[in-house]
Design an enzyme around this catalytic site. Sequence first.
Site, mmCIF file in Angstrom:
data_model
loop_
_atom_site.group_PDB
_atom_site.id
_atom_site.type_symbol
_atom_site.label_atom_id
_atom_site.label_comp_id
_atom_site.label_asym_id
_atom_site.label_seq_id
_atom_site.Cartn_x
_atom_site.Cartn_y
_atom_site.Cartn_z
ATOM 1 N N ASP A 136 5.168 37.487 -3.248
ATOM 2 C CA ASP A 136 5.865 38.511 -4.163
ATOM 3 C C ASP A 136 5.163 39.214 -5.174
ATOM 4 O OD1 ASP A 136 5.399 35.813 -4.934
ATOM 5 O OD2 ASP A 136 6.955 35.939 -6.547
ATOM 6 N N GLU A 137 5.773 40.322 -5.766
ATOM 7 C CA GLU A 137 4.993 40.619 -7.136
ATOM 8 C C GLU A 137 3.440 40.835 -6.996
ATOM 9 O OE1 GLU A 137 8.101 39.289 -10.311
ATOM 10 O OE2 GLU A 137 6.948 37.688 -9.804
ATOM 11 N N VAL A 138 3.079 41.469 -6.238
ATOM 12 C CA VAL A 138 1.579 41.867 -6.017
ATOM 13 C C VAL A 138 1.074 42.911 -6.894
ATOM 14 C CG1 VAL A 138 -0.355 42.282 -4.442
ATOM 15 C CG2 VAL A 138 1.609 40.897 -3.444
#
Length: 563
Positions: free
Chosen positions: A338-340
Amino acid sequence: MEHRGLGWPRLPRLLELLAALAVQALRASAIAAASPDLRLWPMPLSVQTTPRVLHLSPDNFVFSHSPTSKAGPSCSLLQEAFRRYYDYIFGFYKWHHGSADLRVGVELKQLQVSVVLDPECDTFPKISSDESYTLLVRGPVASLTANRVWGVLRGLETFSQLIYQDFYGTFTVNESNIVDSPRFPHRGILIDTSRHFLSVKSIFKTLDAMAFNKFNVLHWHIVDDPSFPYQSVTFPGLSKKGSYSSSHVYTPNDVRMVIEYARLRGIRIVPEFDSPGHTQSWGEGQKDLLTPCYNGKEPSGAFGPINPIWNTTYSFLSKFFKEISTVFPDEFIHLGGDEVDFDCWASNPEIQDFMRDKGFGRDFKKLESFYMQAVLDMISAINKNSIVWQEVFDDASKNLQVQLLVLSFQRGWWHPQSSKLMPGPVIQVWKVEDYTQEQSKVTEAGFPVILSAPWYLDWISYGQDWKHYYAVDPLSFEGSQEQKKLVIGGEACLWGEYVDATNLSPRLWPRASAVGERLWSHKDVRGLEDAYRRLTIHRCRMLRRGIAAEPVFTGYCDHEDRM
Ligand SMILES: *[C@@H]1O[C@H](CO)[C@@H](O)[C@H](O)[C@H]1NC(C)=O
Ligand SMILES: *[C@@H]1O[C@H](CO)[C@@H](O)[C@H](O)[C@H]1NC(C)=O
């Protein structure tokens, strides 16, 4: 997609299917029969109670194994459960009446437990584990029957919840007949031990409370940016440099204890090692793993996500996940994804060259997918299945999605409800905006789903927010019946920015209990008034059993002095 042809000869499944059909027939009566004074949470599939009461004496009552049971006293999982439930029922009460002082009527002397199939005493619970049971409460001997020990554990919890003290303080139970099994096979709680370290003792407490609510998965988000408390044998530097201190570490022995404590309660431990983002703490102990960010032509000194272009990254990850796959027995590993943050990747000249060579242009989602696919392949190669956050699906091209599905079908795992082989990776839906649309998209593409979006318990507000969690139905999205079958369950998530051992229990309980009932009970069990009444009783029961569950609303419990 039908995958029956892959050769999974499971004869007992047939029996289980037949049992499931019988249960379906009982469903209609379940809701009608719910008495106004039932104290059960979560509500079983089918409950019939009568006004005939039995009395129990702490001196006489025993749990026993039926002579025909496939499990006996050598099953330590059951022996320990018997001890625990004896204490939950009798141990915490201040009772003044001796065993001779039973009220008139029939005494309940025994709960006889019978396991029908191979009990699975010494194995680990799995997503396909059978948790169904039937409970027949009659004097003088009640019976609890289940295919496996997992169903016995759930049935013991229900049995303990049926018992109350009458006006004179005598332990009492109504004659009842309960047939029960869960609606979803994956019912999880996420804890976060990176933002704050949680002691093993506080994890044990959480597992206790999970069992009271029939949760069966602890999603252990064990490491993240702020700290790396997992002590790796292969790479000891990770926690040596990446943990808050040498005492904020889970040693191999701690991890083993958590896994065993959970197993004894029929709870799976699914570890999450989130990457390539959320990995700042990994960089402390593992040189040249994170991407150096650039300020123009010069490295800025800051680091971004894991560097996806170096071979050393993948040789490190491959060794690391090999260790994880032997330490954690569950068939699933959560890989995060997630959320790279793409800014650091974009600033790095080496990565810019790599992108050009690969023909990725400026599309960093392609680089993200390139990395995730490598890690997913690695996990398949070590015979595990994967769970990932929704971005791994959202940011993958259609082609890649198809590729992932094909790849994962070479493994797959058994889905008890739809009785067929499922693909991994499982997509965990967490973004609250348009989450039902996301469920439609993910299942339309053929991927299984775990729903978390409406159940972020770290978000707190004034009032009874459990009602919002309770009102959700995990299947209320647009899609075919086949799509709905891909929803394997859900998780209540408690992220740790503002949570440590001081407020873990009150923030989780009883708010997570609402999610517990939603995932266990029949979809038509939705009445808020009855839920409020039962939840209030259940919260007091948790308090009595040593869980610092917060109040639902004004009122009191009889046993607040235990806190
Ligand atoms: C249990 O029995 C009592 C006494 O007969 C009765 O008042 C009560 O409604 C019963 N409770 C349930 C859940 O059936
Ligand atoms: C990385 O591995 C690939 C494939 O095995 C190989 O072609 C390449 O030369 C390696 N690069 C480095 C820098 O070692």
